[in-house]
Every structure is written in structure tokens, then in C-alpha cells.
Design an enzyme around this catalytic site. Structure first.
Site, mmCIF file in Angstrom:
data_model
loop_
_atom_site.group_PDB
_atom_site.id
_atom_site.type_symbol
_atom_site.label_atom_id
_atom_site.label_comp_id
_atom_site.label_asym_id
_atom_site.label_seq_id
_atom_site.Cartn_x
_atom_site.Cartn_y
_atom_site.Cartn_z
ATOM 1 N N THR A 41 5.889 -2.277 -2.708
ATOM 2 C CA THR A 41 7.167 -2.975 -2.751
ATOM 3 C C THR A 41 7.731 -3.234 -1.357
ATOM 4 O O THR A 41 8.589 -4.104 -1.169
ATOM 5 C CB THR A 41 8.181 -2.159 -3.585
ATOM 6 O OG1 THR A 41 9.356 -2.932 -3.795
ATOM 7 C CG2 THR A 41 8.557 -0.859 -2.896
ATOM 8 N N LYS A 42 7.242 -2.491 -0.368
ATOM 9 C CA LYS A 42 7.772 -2.620 0.990
ATOM 10 C C LYS A 42 7.432 -3.963 1.639
ATOM 11 O O LYS A 42 8.048 -4.338 2.645
ATOM 12 C CB LYS A 42 7.273 -1.467 1.858
ATOM 13 C CG LYS A 42 7.758 -0.091 1.397
ATOM 14 C CD LYS A 42 9.270 0.031 1.428
ATOM 15 C CE LYS A 42 9.721 1.449 1.132
ATOM 16 N NZ LYS A 42 11.184 1.619 1.197
ATOM 17 N N ASP A 43 6.478 -4.702 1.095
ATOM 18 C CA ASP A 43 6.210 -6.055 1.591
ATOM 19 C C ASP A 43 7.478 -6.900 1.558
ATOM 20 O O ASP A 43 7.724 -7.736 2.436
ATOM 21 C CB ASP A 43 5.160 -6.755 0.722
ATOM 22 C CG ASP A 43 3.751 -6.276 1.001
ATOM 23 O OD1 ASP A 43 3.576 -5.351 1.824
ATOM 24 O OD2 ASP A 43 2.816 -6.829 0.387
ATOM 25 N N ALA B 266 9.867 -5.966 4.489
ATOM 26 C CA ALA B 266 9.272 -6.302 5.790
ATOM 27 C C ALA B 266 9.424 -7.792 6.073
ATOM 28 O O ALA B 266 9.883 -8.191 7.146
ATOM 29 C CB ALA B 266 7.797 -5.901 5.814
ATOM 30 N N THR C 118 5.991 1.009 4.334
ATOM 31 C CA THR C 118 6.749 0.020 5.098
ATOM 32 C C THR C 118 6.006 -0.347 6.372
ATOM 33 O O THR C 118 5.958 -1.517 6.769
ATOM 34 C CB THR C 118 8.151 0.559 5.456
ATOM 35 O OG1 THR C 118 8.825 0.934 4.257
ATOM 36 C CG2 THR C 118 8.971 -0.491 6.184
#
Length: 345
Positions: free
Chosen positions: A47-49, A52, A79
């Protein structure tokens, strides 16, 4: 005229619009209908895409980032991978301060993506100069032309999910979602998604997942930071030893705490029952669903969405390693070491 080639411009165009997958076997005896938002379908497998790309592009729009600059961040791994991936495409250098609690798999992946990695001791206070928070700040101060993402205290962390994850879940459930269950670390995922969903239907219940050894649940209930709650735990990307301003506690209705051991076993169970190879934090989210069902939280007509934030490949040396599980004392008489491999001589 020939048909045009069907191709995306670059890997960043694959971020978002992850599938909602119905959970069937692991929730067979639960009350309600259960769906997983599987964030491993992002190109960076987490989910950190989303944050970012969103935070970096917002910094570009504001003129904070220029070609050749350096992006610096603190991360438990996911992340950092996402920032390194975005940095490659956009032409930035990337420096990451990583907790020593992060799996070796994650650290190796970060190096493979061209990031410079500083591994910092996990079990020190947030204001200790060796902590990954302080190391990242110091490197930022010493590096000319650098930008510190600072996901724990960056409102854009929330905005990223308000603008993407929340609308996607609302659309995928046709507005029929009754509960959202999501792990809380920086708090961006649960807070941004919750804000969007609550604006559409304030009756949707938002449930955060916290770790034993973390301060988030007690802070949510009392608005007091209690350092006595802090002790070492193994789950990555979940819970905190500080209060992130990227967590909107007012959007969260309640927290559930889960143990390291239960979360590890439940991640393995998800893989074996649903065919979804999920990470440690996803196991924690699923474990919270189990505990909530046992407590009678759900009814037959409820539609519960749980966010599975990352992929199991990042935990091969941890929860999917029988050796690591044994070393942690996670195997006992009820859960014997898997004996599915036979060597033919």
C-alpha cells in the site's frame, strides 16, 4: 492503420485500483461478508506505493523537489521500497533509515533498488540519536538538495489514501461497506480511507489494529501517551512508540490489539486457505478479524473490508521460515513444524 501497442508508460501507472477479494474459507464460520483489499497488487507489492507517488508528486508540484535531488525517509521497509521505485523512474537519489526489526528480505530489496540504506537499532526511544527517526533527520540536515518525506508527521500521507484507497473501496462495495479493519502504523492508510468513507456514511465503523508493545490503542482511548505501554515486539509496520500526527484518531472508532505469535500463524493460515501470500501485517489484520468475530462485533448482513497491506515474499526469512518461527517460540504442540518437503537421495 495499425492498432496502437497496448502498454503503460511506466511502472508507476500500475499504482492503485487494487482488487477487492472475497474471503471464503478462513471466514467460513464468521458472521458477515468479508472482503480483502489486496494491496500486494501494487507494483511495489504494498500500500505504500500510494503515498510514495502522491507525496513525491506533490513535492514536485510545489517546487520542493528538483531533478537530481535526494529523497530521504524512515521506513520499516515497504515505504522505502516504494520511494526507491518512484525515485528510479523520476531520477532522484534515495537514502533510507531502516529499523533493524525489518526483515533481511526487505533490506536486501532496498539495496537492490539502488537505495543507500542505514540500518538503525529498533528498540531505542524515538528521540535517541540512533533511532531511525533521528538518523533520517540528521542525514537530511547534512545533505544539500534533499527532501525528507517524514511519513509519520506528513498530512499528505492521509491525503494519498483519502484520494485513492477510500474512493476505490466505496466504489468496489457500491457503498455497502459497514466496517473497515486496517492496521495502524503511521496511520495514513486507515485515516485517509476512514475520512473518505465517513463523509459518505458516518455509520461505517472504522477499526484500527495495534500491536502489544505499542502506544496507539491507549492513546486513542485516553489521549495520553503512556511510555509504560512500550516494549519490543516483532510485527513490522504496525504500532508505534510515538504518536504520529499522520493518524487521525477522531476518524477511528476503536482499536484491537494482536500478538506477534497469533499474527504470524494467521498470515500462514491466510496463505493456506485463501491462496493469498500475505505479509506479517496482513496476518495481524486477519487476526483482528478473528478476535472481532469472537467478540460478536459483526452481524450476518455486515460487509467488512480488511486491508491486506503487503506481500508475503518480504517475510521469507521471518514468518515463512520454520527456523525463525521456532527461534521465536511460535511453534508448540498445537502447531508443529511443517514437514511438507521430502528430499530424494
Amino acid at each position: 492503420m495499425k492498432d496502437s501497442i497496448q502498454a503503460i508508460d511506466n511502472v508507476l501507472d500500475l499504482i492503485g485500483n487494487t482488487p477487492l477479494v472475497k474471503l471464503n474459507r478462513i471466514t467460513h464460520d464468521f458472521k458477515g461478508n468479508f472482503f480483502a483489499k489486496v494491496e500486494a497488487f501494487n507494483p511495489g507489492h504494498s500500500t505504500k506505493d500510494r503515498i510514495a507517488l502522491y507525496i513525491i508528486e506533490e513535492a514536485e508540484r510545489r517546487g520542493i523537489l528538483s531533478p537530481g535531488d535526494t529523497i530521504i525517509e524512515t521506513t520499516s521497509g515497504n515505504t522505502g521500497f516504494s520511494i526507491a521505485m518512484v525515485s528510479i523512474i523520476k531520477g532522484y537519489d534515495c537514502i533510507l533509515a531502516v529499523s533493524s526489526k525489518s526483515s533481511g528480505d526487505k533490506i536486501d530489496m532496498l539495496k537492490s533498488m539502488g537505495a543507500k540504506v542505514y540500518v538503525c537499532p529498533a528498540h531505542v526511544s524515538a528521540d535517541d540519536p540512533r533511532s531511525y527517526y533521528q538518523v533520517a533527520k540528521r542525514i537530511h540536515e547534512e545533505t544539500k538538495g534533499s527532501v525528507y518525506i517524514n511519513q509519520y508527521f506528513n498530512e499528505l500521507n492521509i491525503d494519498a489514501h483519502y484520494n485513492t484507497t477510500g474512493p476505490e473501496i466505496w466504489k468496489q462495495t457500491q457503498g455497502r461497506i459497514t466496517h473497515l479493519v486496517a492496521c495502524s502504523g503511521t496511520g495514513g492508510t486507515i485515516s485517509g480511507t476512514a475520512r473518505f468513507l465517513k463523509e459518505r456514511n458516518p455509520d461505517i465503523k472504522i477499526i484500527g489494529v495495534d500491536a502489544y508493545g505499542s502506544v496507539l490503542k491507549k492513546y486513542h482511548e485516553t489521549r495520553e501517551f503512556d511510555a509504560k505501554e512500550i516494549y519490543p515486539y516483532r510485527i513490522e509496520g504496525l504500532g508505534k512508540n510515538l504518536i504520529p500526527t499522520a493518524t487521525d484518531f477522531d476518524s477511528i472508532d476503536m482499536f484491537v490489539k494482536v500478538t506477534d505469535e497469533d499474527s504470524a500463524h494467521t498470515a500462514r493460515e491466510v496463505s493456506k486457505t485463501e491462496g493469498l501470500f500475505v505479509g506479517y501485517t496482513s496476518g495481524a489484520a486477519m487476526q483482528a478479524l478473528k478476535q472481532l468475530d469472537e467478540s460478536g462485533e459483526f452481524s450476518e448482513n455486515d460487509n467488512i473490508v480488511v486491508i491486506f497491506p503487503d506481500h508475503g515474499s518480504r517475510y521469507m526469512s521471518k514468518i515463512y521460515s520454520d527456523k525463525w518461527m521456532e527461534e521465536q517460540g511460535f511453534f508448540d504442540s498445537k502447531t508443529e513444524v511443517a514437514q511438507n518437503i521430502q528430499y530424494i537421495k
